[in-house]
Design a protein around this motif. Structure first.
Motif, mmCIF file in Angstrom:
data_model
loop_
_atom_site.group_PDB
_atom_site.id
_atom_site.type_symbol
_atom_site.label_atom_id
_atom_site.label_comp_id
_atom_site.label_asym_id
_atom_site.label_seq_id
_atom_site.Cartn_x
_atom_site.Cartn_y
_atom_site.Cartn_z
ATOM 1 N N TYR A 172 61.941 3.747 -47.520
ATOM 2 C CA TYR A 172 61.449 5.062 -47.125
ATOM 3 C C TYR A 172 60.755 5.002 -45.767
ATOM 4 N N PRO A 183 61.638 15.544 -51.402
ATOM 5 C CA PRO A 183 62.202 14.700 -50.336
ATOM 6 C C PRO A 183 63.712 14.557 -50.450
ATOM 7 N N LYS A 184 64.303 14.251 -49.311
ATOM 8 C CA LYS A 184 65.724 13.936 -49.236
ATOM 9 C C LYS A 184 65.899 12.591 -48.538
ATOM 10 N N LYS A 185 67.060 12.005 -48.711
ATOM 11 C CA LYS A 185 67.379 10.799 -47.962
ATOM 12 C C LYS A 185 67.988 11.183 -46.613
ATOM 13 N N TRP A 190 64.618 7.370 -47.933
ATOM 14 C CA TRP A 190 63.852 8.539 -48.331
ATOM 15 C C TRP A 190 62.963 8.968 -47.167
ATOM 16 N N ASN A 191 62.975 10.258 -46.878
ATOM 17 C CA ASN A 191 62.114 10.823 -45.842
ATOM 18 C C ASN A 191 60.884 11.419 -46.538
ATOM 19 N N PHE A 192 59.747 10.723 -46.414
ATOM 20 C CA PHE A 192 58.491 11.177 -47.014
ATOM 21 C C PHE A 192 57.617 11.738 -45.885
ATOM 22 N N ALA A 294 59.124 6.745 -54.843
ATOM 23 C CA ALA A 294 60.510 6.345 -54.584
ATOM 24 C C ALA A 294 61.174 5.834 -55.858
ATOM 25 N N LEU A 297 61.985 8.818 -58.082
ATOM 26 C CA LEU A 297 63.150 9.543 -57.581
ATOM 27 C C LEU A 297 64.440 8.779 -57.850
ATOM 28 N N VAL A 302 66.261 14.047 -57.474
ATOM 29 C CA VAL A 302 65.514 15.205 -57.000
ATOM 30 C C VAL A 302 65.734 16.339 -57.988
ATOM 31 N N ASN A 307 64.626 21.894 -54.153
ATOM 32 C CA ASN A 307 64.766 21.051 -52.973
ATOM 33 C C ASN A 307 64.687 21.815 -51.657
#
Length: 310
Positions: A172, A183-185, A190-192, A294, A297, A302, A307
């Motif tokens: 992440y 969050p999305k990848k 992973w973009n936190f 993470a 998830l 998700v 989302n």
């Protein structure tokens, strides 16, 4: 998921993670409310100054660092603290090394240069305590367990450094601005994000990071101490409103970023302490590290229908 909703994850993280007194403070707060947090460590805090030229950052002289270096006493003390914190369930991430921001900083680094930077971090963790002590000292942790990064000043070519991270097996990135949303990848990670919120009582938009809140309040200037209670209350109200926004939008995680600092008469550390103590014991809230989120998830995915930014 109780009541059809996922848990409301609150993720508190810190940049730098060098100050020993603040390590004691945040470990005590975490124990009090059974929270786990993420501490993004800067490599030079574990590396002695007389060996600084081992570090060769891009576009800077060997040994350059905007945050200084360690000495024997504080390197060894940090080594002990890191071991203890990890045993308590706290997570260590990386904040890279020299903290180079702005025009001559990390923004123009390539994937290869980021790979070298991450390797330099690993080297500092593995060898810094031994170099500081003049005898063999076990590193505080295995750097291969570090799975996330926050870049200095939240800067850097994201595609370039995320490729270096992904190749290293990291999971992440906690550097980008974003919104209160699941969050999305992005680029395989992973973009936190540090999330956009409204400063309480104003129309100002800011991020959930102490420096950004400080800038929104006083343009990052130290205010008179008499103003500290009101500023602290405003930050706490901002956090509470963000939590309410998450609850209203399907419980996406709330990411709160701080530094090991006492900025503006400790307004931001004090407000975050208040918020953590008031929030982490609430029945629907889980105060977790980035890696715990993470892992959740990876296991649960998700939540569908939740989302979009709220």
């Amino acid at each position: 998921m109780p009541n059809g909703k996922p848990p409301l994850f609150v993720v508190v993280s810190f940049d730098g993670a060098g100050d020993l007194a603040l390590w004691a403070r945040w470990r005590a707060v975490a124990k009090q409310v059974n929270a786990r947090m993420t501490f993004f460590l800067s490599g030079p805090y574990l590396y002695p100054e007389d060996h600084r030229t081992d570090y060769k950052p891009p576009f800077h002289k060997p040994g350059a660092s905007e945050i200084g270096w360690g000495d024997t006493a504080n390197v060894l003390a940090r080594t002990t603290v890191l071991r203890e914190a990890i045993a308590e369930g706290q997570e260590i991430g990386t904040h890279a090394n020299g903290h180079f921001c702005g025009a001559s900083g990390i923004g123009k680094w390539t994937t290869a240069q980021w790979t070298a930077e991450l390797n330099a971090f690993d080297h500092m963790v593995r060898t810094g305590p031994t170099l500081a002590a003049g005898k063999t000292v076990a590193p505080p942790f295995d750097p291969s367990t570090v799975k996330g990064m926050r870049t200095p000043c939240l800067e850097g070519n994201r595609a370039a450094y995320r490729l270096a991270m992904a190749k290293r097996g990291m999971l992440y990135d906690a550097s980008a601005p974003g919104y209160i949303a699941w969050p999305k990848k992005v680029n395989g990670l992973w973009n936190f994000p540090l999330e956009s919120v409204t400063l309480a009582g104003t129309s100002k938009k800011t991020l959930t990071m102490d420096y950004n809140l400080w800038y929104a309040q006083t343009q990052a200037r130290k205010a008179p101490i008499a103003q500290a209670p009101a500023l602290r209350a405003q930050v706490l109200a901002t956090y509470r409103a963000a939590l309410a926004q998450s609850r209203a939008g399907g419980n996406p995680p709330l990411f709160l970023g701080n530094h090991f600092n006492r900025w503006n008469n400790s307004v931001y550390s004090d407000a975050l302490t208040d918020f953590v103590k008031q929030t982490c014991t609430q029945p629907d809230v889980r105060c977790v590290s980035n890696m715990e989120l993470a892992s959740w998830l990876a296991k649960n995915g998700v939540p569908s229908g939740h989302n979009r930014p709220s």
